[in-house]
Design a protein around this motif. Structure first.
Motif, mmCIF file in Angstrom:
data_model
loop_
_atom_site.group_PDB
_atom_site.id
_atom_site.type_symbol
_atom_site.label_atom_id
_atom_site.label_comp_id
_atom_site.label_asym_id
_atom_site.label_seq_id
_atom_site.Cartn_x
_atom_site.Cartn_y
_atom_site.Cartn_z
ATOM 1 N N GLY A 1 57.779 31.840 -16.838
ATOM 2 C CA GLY A 1 56.505 31.313 -17.282
ATOM 3 C C GLY A 1 56.624 30.471 -18.525
ATOM 4 N N GLU A 2 55.471 30.123 -19.060
ATOM 5 C CA GLU A 2 55.394 29.264 -20.230
ATOM 6 C C GLU A 2 55.259 30.103 -21.496
ATOM 7 O OE1 GLU A 2 52.752 25.499 -21.877
ATOM 8 O OE2 GLU A 2 52.416 26.267 -19.851
ATOM 9 N N PHE A 3 55.960 29.678 -22.541
ATOM 10 C CA PHE A 3 55.967 30.366 -23.824
ATOM 11 C C PHE A 3 55.703 29.363 -24.936
ATOM 12 C CE2 PHE A 3 58.465 32.903 -20.992
ATOM 13 C CZ PHE A 3 58.213 34.210 -21.353
ATOM 14 N N LYS A 4 55.105 29.838 -26.001
ATOM 15 C CA LYS A 4 54.935 29.027 -27.204
ATOM 16 C C LYS A 4 55.799 29.619 -28.306
ATOM 17 C CE LYS A 4 50.411 26.989 -26.664
ATOM 18 N NZ LYS A 4 49.085 26.800 -27.258
ATOM 19 N N VAL A 5 56.349 28.732 -29.129
ATOM 20 C CA VAL A 5 57.176 29.117 -30.271
ATOM 21 C C VAL A 5 56.466 28.629 -31.524
ATOM 22 C CG1 VAL A 5 59.412 28.862 -31.389
ATOM 23 C CG2 VAL A 5 59.261 28.827 -28.913
ATOM 24 N N SER B 1 56.498 24.404 -27.235
ATOM 25 C CA SER B 1 56.460 25.268 -26.052
ATOM 26 C C SER B 1 57.690 25.023 -25.175
ATOM 27 C CB SER B 1 55.175 25.039 -25.257
ATOM 28 O OG SER B 1 55.111 23.710 -24.806
ATOM 29 N N PHE B 2 57.989 26.006 -24.337
ATOM 30 C CA PHE B 2 59.081 25.908 -23.377
ATOM 31 C C PHE B 2 58.741 26.754 -22.163
ATOM 32 C CE2 PHE B 2 60.228 29.634 -25.814
ATOM 33 C CZ PHE B 2 60.767 30.503 -24.865
ATOM 34 N N VAL B 3 59.526 26.583 -21.098
ATOM 35 C CA VAL B 3 59.316 27.306 -19.847
ATOM 36 C C VAL B 3 60.582 28.080 -19.507
ATOM 37 C CG1 VAL B 3 58.850 27.055 -17.378
ATOM 38 C CG2 VAL B 3 57.668 25.580 -19.015
ATOM 39 N N LEU B 4 60.423 29.345 -19.120
ATOM 40 C CA LEU B 4 61.544 30.175 -18.679
ATOM 41 C C LEU B 4 61.659 30.068 -17.164
ATOM 42 C CD1 LEU B 4 63.727 32.342 -19.234
ATOM 43 C CD2 LEU B 4 61.953 34.032 -18.851
ATOM 44 N N LYS B 5 62.836 29.679 -16.685
ATOM 45 C CA LYS B 5 63.114 29.562 -15.248
ATOM 46 C C LYS B 5 64.222 30.529 -14.880
ATOM 47 C CE LYS B 5 60.683 25.773 -14.254
ATOM 48 N NZ LYS B 5 59.741 25.605 -13.202
ATOM 49 N N GLU C 1 66.573 37.632 -23.660
ATOM 50 C CA GLU C 1 66.440 39.021 -24.128
ATOM 51 C C GLU C 1 65.267 39.156 -25.119
ATOM 52 O OE1 GLU C 1 67.599 42.926 -23.776
ATOM 53 O OE2 GLU C 1 68.455 41.226 -22.708
ATOM 54 N N MET C 2 65.001 38.106 -25.878
ATOM 55 C CA MET C 2 63.908 38.125 -26.854
ATOM 56 C C MET C 2 62.538 38.086 -26.178
ATOM 57 S SD MET C 2 65.474 35.441 -29.606
ATOM 58 C CE MET C 2 64.216 35.622 -30.843
ATOM 59 N N LEU C 3 62.500 37.743 -24.895
ATOM 60 C CA LEU C 3 61.242 37.578 -24.179
ATOM 61 C C LEU C 3 60.869 38.800 -23.344
ATOM 62 C CD1 LEU C 3 61.914 33.935 -22.950
ATOM 63 C CD2 LEU C 3 60.838 34.685 -25.080
ATOM 64 N N LYS C 4 61.693 39.842 -23.380
ATOM 65 C CA LYS C 4 61.431 41.037 -22.563
ATOM 66 C C LYS C 4 60.280 41.859 -23.124
ATOM 67 C CE LYS C 4 65.841 41.806 -20.347
ATOM 68 N NZ LYS C 4 66.906 42.776 -20.094
ATOM 69 N N PHE C 5 59.619 42.580 -22.217
ATOM 70 C CA PHE C 5 58.526 43.478 -22.590
ATOM 71 C C PHE C 5 58.399 44.563 -21.523
ATOM 72 C CE2 PHE C 5 56.737 40.283 -19.872
ATOM 73 C CZ PHE C 5 55.830 40.955 -19.081
ATOM 74 N N TRP C 6 57.636 45.590 -21.839
ATOM 75 C CA TRP C 6 57.404 46.691 -20.898
ATOM 76 C C TRP C 6 56.240 46.306 -19.990
ATOM 77 C CZ3 TRP C 6 60.980 50.338 -20.621
ATOM 78 C CH2 TRP C 6 61.802 50.533 -21.720
ATOM 79 N N LEU D 1 52.435 33.135 -22.588
ATOM 80 C CA LEU D 1 51.104 32.654 -22.211
ATOM 81 C C LEU D 1 50.558 33.289 -20.945
ATOM 82 C CD1 LEU D 1 51.519 28.874 -23.069
ATOM 83 C CD2 LEU D 1 50.381 30.644 -24.393
ATOM 84 N N PHE D 2 51.442 33.674 -20.003
ATOM 85 C CA PHE D 2 50.956 34.183 -18.721
ATOM 86 C C PHE D 2 51.748 35.414 -18.295
ATOM 87 C CE2 PHE D 2 50.351 29.562 -18.770
ATOM 88 C CZ PHE D 2 48.968 29.521 -18.712
ATOM 89 N N GLY D 3 51.663 36.496 -19.030
ATOM 90 C CA GLY D 3 52.357 37.723 -18.677
ATOM 91 C C GLY D 3 51.593 38.519 -17.638
ATOM 92 N N SER D 4 52.287 39.419 -16.950
ATOM 93 C CA SER D 4 51.632 40.259 -15.947
ATOM 94 C C SER D 4 50.765 41.336 -16.599
ATOM 95 C CB SER D 4 52.672 40.910 -15.041
ATOM 96 O OG SER D 4 53.532 41.727 -15.805
ATOM 97 N N VAL D 5 51.001 41.616 -17.873
ATOM 98 C CA VAL D 5 50.148 42.501 -18.654
ATOM 99 C C VAL D 5 49.699 41.727 -19.897
ATOM 100 C CG1 VAL D 5 51.239 44.636 -17.860
ATOM 101 C CG2 VAL D 5 52.085 43.515 -19.907
ATOM 102 N N VAL D 6 48.685 42.208 -20.551
ATOM 103 C CA VAL D 6 48.171 41.525 -21.742
ATOM 104 C C VAL D 6 49.249 41.536 -22.823
ATOM 105 C CG1 VAL D 6 46.396 41.543 -23.519
ATOM 106 C CG2 VAL D 6 45.810 42.174 -21.182
ATOM 107 N N ARG D 7 49.526 40.368 -23.355
ATOM 108 C CA ARG D 7 50.588 40.205 -24.343
ATOM 109 C C ARG D 7 49.987 39.819 -25.688
ATOM 110 N NH1 ARG D 7 54.520 41.841 -24.315
ATOM 111 N NH2 ARG D 7 55.884 40.146 -24.823
ATOM 112 N N PRO D 8 50.663 40.130 -26.790
ATOM 113 C CA PRO D 8 50.151 39.748 -28.113
ATOM 114 C C PRO D 8 50.088 38.230 -28.264
ATOM 115 C CG PRO D 8 51.922 41.350 -28.299
ATOM 116 C CD PRO D 8 51.870 40.928 -26.874
ATOM 117 N N VAL D 9 49.216 37.775 -29.140
ATOM 118 C CA VAL D 9 49.098 36.340 -29.386
ATOM 119 C C VAL D 9 50.360 35.809 -30.047
ATOM 120 C CG1 VAL D 9 47.798 34.573 -30.623
ATOM 121 C CG2 VAL D 9 46.596 36.451 -29.509
ATOM 122 N N LYS D 10 50.875 36.530 -31.033
ATOM 123 C CA LYS D 10 52.120 36.124 -31.690
ATOM 124 C C LYS D 10 52.957 37.368 -31.952
ATOM 125 C CE LYS D 10 50.209 32.197 -34.137
ATOM 126 N NZ LYS D 10 49.667 31.735 -35.403
#
Length: 164
Positions: free
Chosen positions: A141-145, A158-162, A125-130, A91-100
């Protein structure tokens, strides 16, 4: 001989609005702009019902994982396969992220009127991106599943990564 090459990067976040009174809109005038079939759609003689999606935790630590469970029922009198798909949205990446983003799927066989509990595991590891510095990172941040039979008809949690 010297060649002058220019690179242009265009990021479109939402495009033009779907307002019918606007002069410029990003849609067809006589038909909807969405695709006729969503990603992952498949024809079947079976009708599957998704219900009771649950996460075992609402907070994910960097070295841990979250178990996602969903109940899937074959609501027909036929045997059949269903591809259960798991999508994640940052939901709140430092770069624009895909919707799903499709992160996992399972092809499961069902007997007529059978119900199964399907489990997925989500790790950091599933949440990594360039990122913008071209480093492969995971950010807090916050993620939706989303879990469903295609990308449009899904259940959502939804869940939060800490990092601690």
């Amino acid at each position: 001989m010297r060649v002058n090459v220019q690179y242009i990067t265009i990021i479109i976040i939402h495009g033009r609005p779907h307002i019918t009174e606007a002069k410029y809109v990003s849609r067809y005038q006589d038909i909807p702009t969405e695709s006729f079939y969503p990603f992952g759609y498949g024809l079947s003689y079976c009708n599957f019902k998704y219900e009771k999606m649950e996460l075992d935790k609402k907070y994910l630590k960097q070295d841990d994982y979250i178990t996602v469970t969903v109940r899937v029922k074959n609501n027909s009198n036929y045997k059949g396969y269903e591809v259960i798909q798991l999508y994640i949205q940052d939901l709140f990446g430092s770069v624009v992220r895909p919707v799903k983003e499709l992160k996992a799927f399972k092809k499961v066989f069902f007997e007529p009127n059978q119900t199964k509990i399907i489990k997925f595991e989500i790790n950091s590891e599933m949440l990594k991106f360039w990122n913008a510095d071209l480093k492969y990172v995971v950010e807090e941040g916050e993620f939706k599943v989303y879990v469903g039979g295609d990308s449009r008809n899904v259940l959502e949690e939804s869940f939060v990564l800490k990092s601690y």
